[in-house]
Design a protein around this motif. Structure first.
Motif, PDB file in Angstrom:
ATOM      1  N   ILE A   1      23.299   3.049  19.049  1.00 26.88           N
ATOM      2  CA  ILE A   1      23.151   3.458  17.653  1.00 26.88           C
ATOM      3  C   ILE A   1      21.695   3.858  17.463  1.00 26.88           C
ATOM      4  O   ILE A   1      20.785   3.132  17.882  1.00 26.88           O
ATOM      5  CB  ILE A   1      23.503   2.314  16.668  1.00 26.88           C
ATOM      6  CG1 ILE A   1      24.876   1.708  17.004  1.00 26.88           C
ATOM      7  CG2 ILE A   1      23.503   2.807  15.238  1.00 26.88           C
ATOM      8  CD1 ILE A   1      24.809   0.610  17.986  1.00 26.88           C
ATOM      9  N   VAL A   2      21.475   5.017  16.827  1.00 28.43           N
ATOM     10  CA  VAL A   2      20.123   5.521  16.602  1.00 28.43           C
ATOM     11  C   VAL A   2      19.985   5.885  15.129  1.00 28.43           C
ATOM     12  O   VAL A   2      20.880   6.506  14.552  1.00 28.43           O
ATOM     13  CB  VAL A   2      19.830   6.766  17.479  1.00 28.43           C
ATOM     14  CG1 VAL A   2      18.415   7.283  17.233  1.00 28.43           C
ATOM     15  CG2 VAL A   2      20.046   6.458  18.958  1.00 28.43           C
ATOM     16  N   ALA A   3      18.858   5.493  14.533  1.00 30.64           N
ATOM     17  CA  ALA A   3      18.568   5.848  13.142  1.00 30.64           C
ATOM     18  C   ALA A   3      17.064   5.967  12.966  1.00 30.64           C
ATOM     19  O   ALA A   3      16.285   5.400  13.737  1.00 30.64           O
ATOM     20  CB  ALA A   3      19.131   4.804  12.175  1.00 30.64           C
ATOM     21  N   THR A   4      16.678   6.718  11.926  1.00 29.16           N
ATOM     22  CA  THR A   4      15.265   6.859  11.583  1.00 29.16           C
ATOM     23  C   THR A   4      15.001   6.161  10.259  1.00 29.16           C
ATOM     24  O   THR A   4      15.921   5.906   9.470  1.00 29.16           O
ATOM     25  CB  THR A   4      14.851   8.336  11.473  1.00 29.16           C
ATOM     26  OG1 THR A   4      15.627   8.952  10.445  1.00 29.16           O
ATOM     27  CG2 THR A   4      15.040   9.061  12.788  1.00 29.16           C
ATOM     28  N   MET A   5      13.717   5.876  10.009  1.00 30.59           N
ATOM     29  CA  MET A   5      13.294   5.255   8.759  1.00 30.59           C
ATOM     30  C   MET A   5      11.856   5.687   8.495  1.00 30.59           C
ATOM     31  O   MET A   5      11.023   5.673   9.406  1.00 30.59           O
ATOM     32  CB  MET A   5      13.377   3.728   8.881  1.00 30.59           C
ATOM     33  CG  MET A   5      12.977   2.964   7.628  1.00 30.59           C
ATOM     34  SD  MET A   5      13.123   1.171   7.859  1.00 30.59           S
ATOM     35  CE  MET A   5      11.729   0.859   8.959  1.00 30.59           C
ATOM     36  N   PRO A   6      11.527   6.064   7.253  1.00 36.99           N
ATOM     37  CA  PRO A   6      10.144   6.445   6.955  1.00 36.99           C
ATOM     38  C   PRO A   6       9.227   5.222   6.880  1.00 36.99           C
ATOM     39  O   PRO A   6       9.657   4.144   6.479  1.00 36.99           O
ATOM     40  CB  PRO A   6      10.254   7.116   5.586  1.00 36.99           C
ATOM     41  CG  PRO A   6      11.453   6.482   4.953  1.00 36.99           C
ATOM     42  CD  PRO A   6      12.401   6.186   6.084  1.00 36.99           C
ATOM     43  N   VAL A   7       7.984   5.416   7.261  1.00 34.24           N
ATOM     44  CA  VAL A   7       6.984   4.361   7.093  1.00 34.24           C
ATOM     45  C   VAL A   7       6.626   4.265   5.609  1.00 34.24           C
ATOM     46  O   VAL A   7       6.549   3.162   5.053  1.00 34.24           O
ATOM     47  CB  VAL A   7       5.730   4.640   7.947  1.00 34.24           C
ATOM     48  CG1 VAL A   7       4.617   3.646   7.631  1.00 34.24           C
ATOM     49  CG2 VAL A   7       6.087   4.615   9.433  1.00 34.24           C
TER      50      VAL A   7
ATOM     51  N   ARG B   1       1.246   3.937  10.403  1.00 33.45           N
ATOM     52  CA  ARG B   1       0.773   4.161   9.032  1.00 33.45           C
ATOM     53  C   ARG B   1       1.491   5.293   8.318  1.00 33.45           C
ATOM     54  O   ARG B   1       1.415   5.409   7.107  1.00 33.45           O
ATOM     55  CB  ARG B   1      -0.728   4.443   9.036  1.00 33.45           C
ATOM     56  CG  ARG B   1      -1.552   3.253   9.429  1.00 33.45           C
ATOM     57  CD  ARG B   1      -3.036   3.515   9.220  1.00 33.45           C
ATOM     58  NE  ARG B   1      -3.816   2.349   9.580  1.00 33.45           N
ATOM     59  CZ  ARG B   1      -4.028   1.319   8.766  1.00 33.45           C
ATOM     60  NH1 ARG B   1      -3.540   1.308   7.560  1.00 33.45           N
ATOM     61  NH2 ARG B   1      -4.754   0.300   9.172  1.00 33.45           N
ATOM     62  N   SER B   2       2.186   6.145   9.066  1.00 30.39           N
ATOM     63  CA  SER B   2       2.842   7.293   8.443  1.00 30.39           C
ATOM     64  C   SER B   2       3.959   7.802   9.348  1.00 30.39           C
ATOM     65  O   SER B   2       4.107   7.352  10.485  1.00 30.39           O
ATOM     66  CB  SER B   2       1.831   8.419   8.183  1.00 30.39           C
ATOM     67  OG  SER B   2       1.290   8.875   9.411  1.00 30.39           O
ATOM     68  N   GLY B   3       4.713   8.755   8.809  1.00 28.24           N
ATOM     69  CA  GLY B   3       5.760   9.396   9.600  1.00 28.24           C
ATOM     70  C   GLY B   3       7.075   8.642   9.591  1.00 28.24           C
ATOM     71  O   GLY B   3       7.322   7.772   8.759  1.00 28.24           O
ATOM     72  N   LEU B   4       7.905   9.009  10.547  1.00 26.24           N
ATOM     73  CA  LEU B   4       9.213   8.372  10.724  1.00 26.24           C
ATOM     74  C   LEU B   4       9.165   7.487  11.956  1.00 26.24           C
ATOM     75  O   LEU B   4       8.526   7.832  12.952  1.00 26.24           O
ATOM     76  CB  LEU B   4      10.301   9.419  10.961  1.00 26.24           C
ATOM     77  CG  LEU B   4      10.816  10.222   9.788  1.00 26.24           C
ATOM     78  CD1 LEU B   4      11.853  11.236  10.274  1.00 26.24           C
ATOM     79  CD2 LEU B   4      11.426   9.326   8.726  1.00 26.24           C
ATOM     80  N   VAL B   5       9.859   6.371  11.881  1.00 29.94           N
ATOM     81  CA  VAL B   5      10.085   5.562  13.075  1.00 29.94           C
ATOM     82  C   VAL B   5      11.550   5.733  13.452  1.00 29.94           C
ATOM     83  O   VAL B   5      12.401   6.033  12.602  1.00 29.94           O
ATOM     84  CB  VAL B   5       9.728   4.081  12.863  1.00 29.94           C
ATOM     85  CG1 VAL B   5       8.237   3.939  12.567  1.00 29.94           C
ATOM     86  CG2 VAL B   5      10.555   3.435  11.769  1.00 29.94           C
TER      87      VAL B   5
END
Length: 151
Positions: A45-51, A102-106
């Motif tokens: 399972i893969v997902a992104t999340m914003p910082v 500190r920023s971006g998507l993880v």
């Protein structure tokens, strides 16, 4: 045991699982945290999340946000593995935080370690946009039959 339960999914009308989970996320903690599913199978399972919006007072990604992402991924995978008429509930989770963002998507990637009849365990790796490992987590979910609905 955590109090969130992921029920076995049943996509309607040919909806793919990624779309289904993104729609199912509406109104949940996952939506508030900006979690967006990219891939969903019982094994991975893969997902992104914003910082942004998920940071602590020092401006870094909050460690608890990483754990929420990891538990969301493991619970979804376990629910997929459990199958129709069963539920997955978080039983144990741990996390080691390696570095900050500190920023971006993880991006969180959960890979099945063990998929049994009563337990499902996942290794979850969270990375930044440059591929640096931010967090390593392990989650184990208990798989149970759903209770009969009250009449």
């Amino acid at each position: 045991m955590t109090d969130n339960a992921a029920t076995s999914p049943t996509p309607a009308g040919g909806t793919d699982l990624v779309t289904f989970f993104n729609e199912m996320n509406a109104g949940t903690l996952g939506e508030k945290m900006g979690i967006h599913f990219v891939e969903a199978t019982p094994e991975r399972i893969v997902a992104t999340m914003p910082v942004e919006g998920n940071n602590q007072p020092y401006g870094l990604l909050h460690g608890g946000a990483s754990v929420v992402l990891a538990e969301t991924l493991g619970s979804v995978g376990a629910a997929l593995h459990a199958g129709e008429g069963r539920i997955a509930v978080g039983l144990d989770i741990n996390a080691t935080h390696h570095r900050g963002a500190r920023s971006g998507l993880v991006t969180g990637t959960a890979t099945a370690l063990s998929l049994g009849r009563t337990l499902a365990s996942y290794d979850v790796v969270i990375t930044d946009e440059d591929g640096n490992r931010l967090c390593t987590s392990r989650i184990t979910c208990l798989l149970r039959d759903t209770a009969p609905k009250a009449q």
